[in-house]
Write a protein that holds these residues in place. Structure first.
Motif, PDB file in Angstrom:
ATOM      1  N   CYS A 156     -10.621   3.522   3.116  1.00 19.20           N
ATOM      2  CA  CYS A 156     -10.193   2.143   2.854  1.00 19.20           C
ATOM      3  C   CYS A 156     -10.208   1.413   4.193  1.00 19.20           C
ATOM      4  O   CYS A 156      -9.340   1.641   5.044  1.00 19.20           O
ATOM      5  CB  CYS A 156      -8.794   2.107   2.236  1.00 19.20           C
ATOM      6  SG  CYS A 156      -8.218   0.440   1.829  1.00 19.20           S
ATOM      7  N   TYR A 157     -11.215   0.566   4.413  1.00 18.00           N
ATOM      8  CA  TYR A 157     -11.367  -0.120   5.692  1.00 18.00           C
ATOM      9  C   TYR A 157     -10.200  -1.090   5.936  1.00 18.00           C
ATOM     10  O   TYR A 157      -9.746  -1.777   5.010  1.00 18.00           O
ATOM     11  CB  TYR A 157     -12.681  -0.886   5.732  1.00 18.00           C
ATOM     12  CG  TYR A 157     -13.904  -0.009   5.692  1.00 18.00           C
ATOM     13  CD1 TYR A 157     -14.259   0.761   6.797  1.00 18.00           C
ATOM     14  CD2 TYR A 157     -14.697   0.064   4.549  1.00 18.00           C
ATOM     15  CE1 TYR A 157     -15.381   1.571   6.770  1.00 18.00           C
ATOM     16  CE2 TYR A 157     -15.820   0.879   4.507  1.00 18.00           C
ATOM     17  CZ  TYR A 157     -16.153   1.631   5.614  1.00 18.00           C
ATOM     18  OH  TYR A 157     -17.258   2.436   5.584  1.00 18.00           O
ATOM     19  N   GLY A 158      -9.766  -1.159   7.192  1.00 15.74           N
ATOM     20  CA  GLY A 158      -8.640  -2.006   7.528  1.00 15.74           C
ATOM     21  C   GLY A 158      -8.862  -3.466   7.194  1.00 15.74           C
ATOM     22  O   GLY A 158      -7.968  -4.146   6.677  1.00 15.74           O
ATOM     23  N   ALA A 159     -10.064  -3.971   7.475  1.00 19.76           N
ATOM     24  CA  ALA A 159     -10.356  -5.387   7.200  1.00 19.76           C
ATOM     25  C   ALA A 159     -10.306  -5.685   5.700  1.00 19.76           C
ATOM     26  O   ALA A 159      -9.815  -6.748   5.281  1.00 19.76           O
ATOM     27  CB  ALA A 159     -11.721  -5.747   7.767  1.00 19.76           C
ATOM     28  N   LEU A 160     -10.812  -4.753   4.881  1.00 22.37           N
ATOM     29  CA  LEU A 160     -10.793  -4.971   3.440  1.00 22.37           C
ATOM     30  C   LEU A 160      -9.371  -4.855   2.894  1.00 22.37           C
ATOM     31  O   LEU A 160      -8.982  -5.566   1.963  1.00 22.37           O
ATOM     32  CB  LEU A 160     -11.706  -3.949   2.754  1.00 22.37           C
ATOM     33  CG  LEU A 160     -13.184  -4.038   3.124  1.00 22.37           C
ATOM     34  CD1 LEU A 160     -13.984  -2.978   2.382  1.00 22.37           C
ATOM     35  CD2 LEU A 160     -13.743  -5.422   2.808  1.00 22.37           C
ATOM     36  N   LYS A 161      -8.612  -3.948   3.462  1.00 20.67           N
ATOM     37  CA  LYS A 161      -7.208  -3.777   3.070  1.00 20.67           C
ATOM     38  C   LYS A 161      -6.437  -5.078   3.301  1.00 20.67           C
ATOM     39  O   LYS A 161      -5.698  -5.555   2.434  1.00 20.67           O
ATOM     40  CB  LYS A 161      -6.606  -2.638   3.887  1.00 20.67           C
ATOM     41  CG  LYS A 161      -5.256  -2.153   3.438  1.00 20.67           C
ATOM     42  CD  LYS A 161      -4.670  -1.162   4.434  1.00 20.67           C
ATOM     43  CE  LYS A 161      -5.624  -0.048   4.786  1.00 20.67           C
ATOM     44  NZ  LYS A 161      -4.981   0.938   5.703  1.00 20.67           N
ATOM     45  N   GLU A 162      -6.636  -5.663   4.487  1.00 22.17           N
ATOM     46  CA  GLU A 162      -5.957  -6.909   4.824  1.00 22.17           C
ATOM     47  C   GLU A 162      -6.503  -8.070   3.992  1.00 22.17           C
ATOM     48  O   GLU A 162      -5.740  -8.929   3.530  1.00 22.17           O
ATOM     49  CB  GLU A 162      -6.148  -7.199   6.316  1.00 22.17           C
ATOM     50  CG  GLU A 162      -5.446  -8.458   6.803  1.00 22.17           C
ATOM     51  CD  GLU A 162      -3.938  -8.322   6.764  1.00 22.17           C
ATOM     52  OE1 GLU A 162      -3.254  -9.366   6.796  1.00 22.17           O
ATOM     53  OE2 GLU A 162      -3.446  -7.177   6.692  1.00 22.17           O
ATOM     54  N   GLY A 163      -7.827  -8.082   3.782  1.00 20.80           N
ATOM     55  CA  GLY A 163      -8.427  -9.151   2.997  1.00 20.80           C
ATOM     56  C   GLY A 163      -7.919  -9.207   1.576  1.00 20.80           C
ATOM     57  O   GLY A 163      -7.684 -10.285   1.018  1.00 20.80           O
ATOM     58  N   PHE A 164      -7.730  -8.030   0.977  1.00 20.69           N
ATOM     59  CA  PHE A 164      -7.204  -8.013  -0.396  1.00 20.69           C
ATOM     60  C   PHE A 164      -5.781  -8.543  -0.433  1.00 20.69           C
ATOM     61  O   PHE A 164      -5.410  -9.294  -1.341  1.00 20.69           O
ATOM     62  CB  PHE A 164      -7.243  -6.595  -0.953  1.00 20.69           C
ATOM     63  CG  PHE A 164      -6.635  -6.476  -2.324  1.00 20.69           C
ATOM     64  CD1 PHE A 164      -7.355  -6.838  -3.451  1.00 20.69           C
ATOM     65  CD2 PHE A 164      -5.336  -6.037  -2.486  1.00 20.69           C
ATOM     66  CE1 PHE A 164      -6.793  -6.761  -4.722  1.00 20.69           C
ATOM     67  CE2 PHE A 164      -4.759  -5.945  -3.752  1.00 20.69           C
ATOM     68  CZ  PHE A 164      -5.492  -6.313  -4.863  1.00 20.69           C
ATOM     69  N   SER A 165      -4.988  -8.177   0.568  1.00 18.20           N
ATOM     70  CA  SER A 165      -3.581  -8.568   0.569  1.00 18.20           C
ATOM     71  C   SER A 165      -3.387 -10.073   0.729  1.00 18.20           C
ATOM     72  O   SER A 165      -2.487 -10.661   0.121  1.00 18.20           O
ATOM     73  CB  SER A 165      -2.842  -7.829   1.689  1.00 18.20           C
ATOM     74  OG  SER A 165      -2.878  -6.428   1.475  1.00 18.20           O
ATOM     75  N   VAL A 166      -4.247 -10.713   1.541  1.00 17.45           N
ATOM     76  CA  VAL A 166      -4.021 -12.120   1.854  1.00 17.45           C
ATOM     77  C   VAL A 166      -4.878 -13.088   1.040  1.00 17.45           C
ATOM     78  O   VAL A 166      -4.548 -14.281   0.960  1.00 17.45           O
ATOM     79  CB  VAL A 166      -4.262 -12.394   3.352  1.00 17.45           C
ATOM     80  CG1 VAL A 166      -3.336 -11.543   4.207  1.00 17.45           C
ATOM     81  CG2 VAL A 166      -5.709 -12.143   3.732  1.00 17.45           C
ATOM     82  N   GLY A 167      -5.970 -12.605   0.419  1.00 11.93           N
ATOM     83  CA  GLY A 167      -6.861 -13.567  -0.211  1.00 11.93           C
ATOM     84  C   GLY A 167      -7.347 -13.273  -1.607  1.00 11.93           C
ATOM     85  O   GLY A 167      -7.980 -14.132  -2.215  1.00 11.93           O
ATOM     86  N   CYS A 168      -7.092 -12.087  -2.137  1.00  6.29           N
ATOM     87  CA  CYS A 168      -7.640 -11.723  -3.444  1.00  6.29           C
ATOM     88  C   CYS A 168      -6.617 -11.862  -4.563  1.00  6.29           C
ATOM     89  O   CYS A 168      -5.405 -11.868  -4.325  1.00  6.29           O
ATOM     90  CB  CYS A 168      -8.154 -10.287  -3.418  1.00  6.29           C
ATOM     91  SG  CYS A 168      -9.666 -10.080  -2.475  1.00  6.29           S
ATOM     92  N   ARG A 169      -7.123 -11.961  -5.745  1.00  6.22           N
ATOM     93  CA  ARG A 169      -6.264 -12.060  -6.912  1.00  6.22           C
ATOM     94  C   ARG A 169      -5.629 -10.700  -7.201  1.00  6.22           C
ATOM     95  O   ARG A 169      -6.207  -9.673  -6.878  1.00  6.22           O
ATOM     96  CB  ARG A 169      -7.075 -12.534  -8.113  1.00  6.22           C
ATOM     97  CG  ARG A 169      -7.744 -13.876  -7.840  1.00  6.22           C
ATOM     98  CD  ARG A 169      -8.481 -14.394  -9.039  1.00  6.22           C
ATOM     99  NE  ARG A 169      -9.116 -15.675  -8.741  1.00  6.22           N
ATOM    100  CZ  ARG A 169      -9.657 -16.467  -9.658  1.00  6.22           C
ATOM    101  NH1 ARG A 169      -9.662 -16.107 -10.923  1.00  6.22           N
ATOM    102  NH2 ARG A 169     -10.202 -17.614  -9.308  1.00  6.22           N
ATOM    103  N   PRO A 170      -4.476 -10.668  -7.838  1.00  5.27           N
ATOM    104  CA  PRO A 170      -3.777  -9.395  -8.073  1.00  5.27           C
ATOM    105  C   PRO A 170      -4.362  -8.611  -9.254  1.00  5.27           C
ATOM    106  O   PRO A 170      -3.676  -8.333 -10.236  1.00  5.27           O
ATOM    107  CB  PRO A 170      -2.334  -9.834  -8.339  1.00  5.27           C
ATOM    108  CG  PRO A 170      -2.480 -11.185  -8.974  1.00  5.27           C
ATOM    109  CD  PRO A 170      -3.667 -11.829  -8.283  1.00  5.27           C
TER     110      PRO A 170
END
Length: 236
Positions: free
Chosen positions: A139-153
Motif C-alpha cells: 500500500c503506497y504511502g501517497a495512495l494511502k494519503e490520497g484516499f484519506s484526503v480526497g476519495c469517496r468513502p
C-alpha cells in the motif's frame, strides 16, 4: 502464446493481419479449437489454437511449432523436444524463479526507501529451514494519503488468478476519486484465495486506512471466495 478467450485469439490474429497488410481466413472455429490461414497468393502461413486441458486459456499447439521448425530448418523435432524448448523459452522470458524470489527483500527495502509511508508486508513459509515466498502486500504511502484526503468513502475489493508460470492470486482494493475515476489503494499477491488470505489483506487495509470509529466506509465486491466470512471477522 497464451490467450484468455477464443475471441482474444481472433482479435490478436486480426490485428497481426492488419499490421502485416494480409488477408486472413478463419477456416474453423469450434468450442475448443480455432484455425486460421493466410489468404494472400503464395502464402502458406497457418495458425492453430486449442483450449488446453483443465485450463481456460487457448494456446498455440506444440504441433504447429514442430511443423514450423521442420519447414524452416529441415530437421525432425519430437514432441518432448518441443516441450523442452518451450519450457526453456519461458524460463528465458520469466527468469529463474529462485533468483527472482530471492530479490524480494531488495524490492521491499527499495519501496520503503523511495516511497515514504508505504506499507509492505512480505510473508514467507519455512521449508527445511529455507524461507519460501508465500505472499506480499503493498500500500503506497501517497495512495494511502490520497484516499484519506480526497476519495469517496467507498472501496471495491476483488481477486483474480494470475496466469503466469508462478500462478497465485492478485487481491486488490480500489476507491473512487472526486472525478469518478478509479483510484488504486492497495494490492497483494497470495498463493491462494480463501477466507484466511482475505482476512489478512483486509486487516492490513483496515490499519493502513484507519477504518473504524468515526471513519466508516462502504465496501463493494462480487462475494469472492471466503470474502464474506472475512468481512464478518475484520469488520463485524
Amino acid at each position: 502464446m497464451i490467450f484468455a478467450t477464443r475471441d482474444e485469439v481472433k482479435r490478436a490474429i486480426q490485428s497481426h493481419a492488419i499490421a502485416e497488410r494480409r488477408s486472413v481466413a478463419f477456416t474453423k472455429i469450434e468450442k475448443r479449437r480455432l484455425y486460421a490461414r493466410c489468404k494472400e497468393p503464395n502464402c502458406e502461413s497457418k495458425i492453430n489454437a486449442v483450449k488446453m486441458k483443465d485450463d481456460t486459456a487457448f494456446q498455440r499447439e506444440v504441433r504447429g511449432f514442430r511443423k514450423e521448425i521442420m519447414r524452416e530448418l529441415n530437421v525432425s523435432v519430437s514432441k518432448d523436444q518441443a516441450y523442452r524448448a518451450k519450457r526453456r523459452a519461458l524460463e528465458r522470458i520469466s527468469g529463474d524463479p529462485v533468483y527472482q524470489y530471492s530479490r524480494f527483500w531488495d524490492y521491499v527495502h527499495e519501496l520503503r526507501k523511495s516511497n515514504p509511508g508505504t506499507t509492505v508486508v512480505l510473508g514467507v513459509e519455512t521449508d527445511d529451514e529455507e524461507s519460501v515466498f508465500d505472499r506480499i502486500y503493498v500500500c503506497y504511502g501517497a495512495l494511502k494519503e490520497g484516499f484519506s484526503v480526497g476519495c469517496r468513502p467507498i472501496i471495491g475489493v476483488d481477486g483474480c488468478h494470475l496466469k503466469g508460470i508462478y500462478a497465485g492470486v492478485l487481491l486488490t482494493a480500489v476507491g473512487i476519486d472526486p472525478n469518478n475515476n478509479l483510484f488504486s489503494i492497495a494490492f497483494a499477491v497470495v498463493s491462494r484465495e480463501n477466507g484466511e488470505t482475505w482476512r489478512w489483506f483486509l486487516t492490513l487495509l483496515k490499519k493502513d486506512l484507519r477504518i473504524g470509529g468515526d471513519k466508516q466506509v462502504t465496501f463493494m465486491s462480487d462475494k469472492q471466495k471466503g470474502l464474506i466470512q472475512a468481512f464478518d471477522v475484520v469488520f463485524p
